[in-house]
Design an enzyme around this catalytic site. Structure first.
Site, PDB file in Angstrom:
ATOM      1  N   ASP A  82       0.851  -1.188   0.000  1.00 12.71           N
ATOM      2  CA  ASP A  82       0.000   0.000   0.000  1.00 12.71           C
ATOM      3  C   ASP A  82       0.894   1.248   0.000  1.00 12.71           C
ATOM      4  OD1 ASP A  82      -2.429   1.381   0.183  1.00 12.71           O
ATOM      5  OD2 ASP A  82      -2.396   1.396   2.378  1.00 12.71           O
ATOM      6  N   HIS A  83       0.672   2.151  -0.929  1.00 11.88           N
ATOM      7  CA  HIS A  83       1.414   3.417  -0.995  1.00 11.88           C
ATOM      8  C   HIS A  83       2.932   3.263  -1.042  1.00 11.88           C
ATOM      9  CE1 HIS A  83      -2.104   5.981  -0.620  1.00 11.88           C
ATOM     10  NE2 HIS A  83      -2.551   5.141   0.294  1.00 11.88           N
ATOM     11  N   GLU A 134      -1.294   5.957  -9.129  1.00 15.42           N
ATOM     12  CA  GLU A 134      -2.257   6.954  -8.608  1.00 15.42           C
ATOM     13  C   GLU A 134      -2.114   8.274  -9.348  1.00 15.42           C
ATOM     14  OE1 GLU A 134      -2.882   7.206  -4.383  1.00 15.42           O
ATOM     15  OE2 GLU A 134      -3.794   9.188  -4.516  1.00 15.42           O
ATOM     16  N   GLY A 181      -7.939   8.424   6.870  1.00 17.05           N
ATOM     17  CA  GLY A 181      -8.135   8.718   8.292  1.00 17.05           C
ATOM     18  C   GLY A 181      -9.600   8.778   8.692  1.00 17.05           C
ATOM     19  N   ALA A 213     -11.507   4.925   1.992  1.00 15.28           N
ATOM     20  CA  ALA A 213     -12.912   4.543   1.802  1.00 15.28           C
ATOM     21  C   ALA A 213     -13.561   3.945   3.049  1.00 15.28           C
ATOM     22  CB  ALA A 213     -13.015   3.575   0.624  1.00 15.28           C
ATOM     23  N   SER A 214     -12.985   4.201   4.219  1.00 16.11           N
ATOM     24  CA  SER A 214     -13.652   3.732   5.441  1.00 16.11           C
ATOM     25  C   SER A 214     -14.923   4.543   5.681  1.00 16.11           C
ATOM     26  CB  SER A 214     -12.722   3.889   6.650  1.00 16.11           C
ATOM     27  OG  SER A 214     -11.810   2.802   6.713  1.00 16.11           O
ATOM     28  N   SER A 257      -8.984   2.549   8.388  1.00 17.61           N
ATOM     29  CA  SER A 257      -9.473   3.258   9.579  1.00 17.61           C
ATOM     30  C   SER A 257     -10.599   2.510  10.297  1.00 17.61           C
ATOM     31  CB  SER A 257      -9.944   4.665   9.202  1.00 17.61           C
ATOM     32  OG  SER A 257      -8.837   5.434   8.789  1.00 17.61           O
TER      33      SER A 257
HETATM   34  P1  13P Z   1      -9.102   4.765   5.298  1.00 10.92           P
HETATM   35  O1  13P Z   1      -8.262   5.654   6.147  1.00 10.92           O
HETATM   36  O2  13P Z   1     -10.359   5.444   4.864  1.00 10.92           O
HETATM   37  O3  13P Z   1      -9.382   3.435   5.928  1.00 10.92           O
HETATM   38  O4  13P Z   1      -8.272   4.474   3.941  1.00 10.92           O
HETATM   39  C1  13P Z   1      -7.287   3.468   3.909  1.00 10.92           C
HETATM   40  C2  13P Z   1      -6.455   3.531   2.658  1.00 10.92           C
HETATM   41  O5  13P Z   1      -6.755   4.190   1.689  1.00 10.92           O
HETATM   42  C3  13P Z   1      -5.229   2.714   2.652  1.00 10.92           C
HETATM   43  O6  13P Z   1      -4.482   2.914   1.500  1.00 10.92           O
HETATM   44  O1  G3H Z   2      -3.308   4.928   3.570  1.00 10.26           O
HETATM   45  C1  G3H Z   2      -2.884   4.731   4.705  1.00 10.26           C
HETATM   46  C2  G3H Z   2      -3.202   3.471   5.428  1.00 10.26           C
HETATM   47  O2  G3H Z   2      -4.239   3.690   6.350  1.00 10.26           O
HETATM   48  C3  G3H Z   2      -1.973   2.930   6.098  1.00 10.26           C
HETATM   49  O3  G3H Z   2      -1.638   3.684   7.209  1.00 10.26           O
HETATM   50  O4  G3H Z   2       0.788   4.126   6.834  1.00 10.26           O
HETATM   51  O5  G3H Z   2      -0.246   4.343   9.125  1.00 10.26           O
HETATM   52  O6  G3H Z   2       0.082   2.092   8.088  1.00 10.26           O
HETATM   53  P1  G3H Z   2      -0.147   3.576   7.852  1.00 10.26           P
HETATM   54 ZN    ZN Z   3      -4.557   4.881   0.701  1.00  9.64          ZN
END
Ligand code: 13P
Ligand code: G3H
Ligand code: ZN
Length: 309
Positions: A82-83, A134, A181, A213-214, A257
């Site tokens: 992720d990211h 992205e 968040g 998307a939470s 989140s």
């Molecule tokens: P949330 O903070 O809405 O759960 O998003 C998580 C996310 O996009 C992780 O890459």
């Molecule tokens: O997009 C962010 C995700 O919620 C991951 O968060 O980098 O604190 O693990 P983190």
């Molecule tokens: Zn994200």
């Protein structure tokens, strides 16, 4: 079943009008809660690992936990970075067994984002790994960097075709008003579905990803506030908006989140009601059960991917 990349799951999700849940994992209880829920409803899954999660839990520990989940569930599971913020991080995850990576060049100028993403795609595809890019920039907190609303920007649909064709990415995260968040909207929640529609028109059949998307489930926010926490004004993306996005071109919906909130609310409640408790199994166990309940509801009622494994 071995780990899978995202190609087949996205193809089926696009055609079926549903989305795959991409849940962030940081420890054993989170992996177990998510995968036990998916097993019960027979859903495909993406377990995603941020660089922060990798620093916290260690790459090998997370991979072994996910391998255990595969053995226990026999579901199609992709393990996704992720990211990712550099070629080196993506390469390290690919070499270490991830089946999917995100290279997030969304903060870079367009040409630099293309060059970095293309470099990751070339390495990833040579190893059977799929890549998410992205375009556009979400607000909110991610990996300790806080992107203000002023610094965020919607995806420009007119850039999408060129980005996809020049980089060769397998999916694309876009910014339509969600944010990372627990504090996503100060007033009414609203998303730019017109941007999503225009993107889908320009790259038909191409899988789109929704970050941030939470739903920031109000019951958990209330529990946190009731049992000693302080999260006034926390607000997320309404479930009906996620269902609508999933029925359109969105094939992957990122959720972190909500897992954090479920876990924190449960642990706070246990301690508030049992101040002398000190056995970690007595608070992490209920937290794991709450994650399972939450994920099951998402898979069935929000993402629509139950029964699709
Ligand atoms: P949330 O903070 O809405 O759960 O998003 C998580 C996310 O996009 C992780 O890459
Ligand atoms: O997009 C962010 C995700 O919620 C991951 O968060 O980098 O604190 O693990 P983190
Ligand atoms: Zn994200």
């Amino acid at each position: 079943m071995p780990l899978v990349n995202t190609t087949e799951m996205f193809k089926k999700a696009y055609e079926g009008g549903y989305a795959i849940g991409a849940f962030n994992v940081n420890n054993m209880e989170i992996v177990q809660g998510i995968t036990e829920a998916a097993k019960e409803v027979n859903a495909p899954l993406i377990l995603q690992v941020s660089s922060g999660a990798r620093k916290y839990a260690n790459h090998t520990y997370l991979m072994k936990l996910i391998e255990a989940a595969i053995a226990e569930t026999d579901l199609p599971i992709a393990v996704h970075l992720d990211h990712g913020d550099s070629f080196e991080l993506c390469k390290s995850c690919i070499d270490g067994g991830f089946t999917s990576v995100m290279i997030d060049g969304s903060h870079l100028p367009f040409e630099e984002n293309i060059a970095l993403t293309k470099k990751v795609v070339e390495y990833a595809h040579a190893h059977g790994v799929t890549v998410e890019g992205e375009l556009g920039r979400l607000a909110g907190v991610e990996d300790d960097i806080n992107v203000s609303v002023e610094d965020s920007s919607y995806t420009k649909p007119e850039e999408v075709e060129e980005f996809v064709s020049r980089t060769g990415v397998d999916s694309l995260a876009i910014a339509i008003g969600t944010s990372h968040g627990a504090f996503k909207f100060t007033g009414e929640a609203s998303l730019r579905f017109d941007i999503l529609e225009e993107v889908a028109r320009r790259v038909p059949g191409f899988p789109i990803v929704l970050h941030g998307a939470s739903s920031v489930i109000p019951e958990y926010v209330d529990m946190i506030n009731q049992y000693g926490g302080n999260m006034p004004g926390a607000k997320g993306v309404p479930e009906e908006m996620l269902r609508k996005a999933a029925s359109m071109a969105v094939c992957k919906i990122n959720i972190d989140s909500d897992l954090r909130l479920a876990m924190t609310a449960t642990v706070r409640k246990v301690f508030a009601e049992n101040p002398s408790e000190f056995d970690p199994r007595k608070y992490l166990g209920p937290a794991r059960s709450e994650i399972k309940k939450l994920v099951k509801n998402k898979l069935i009622n929000v993402l629509g991917c139950a029964g699709k494994a």
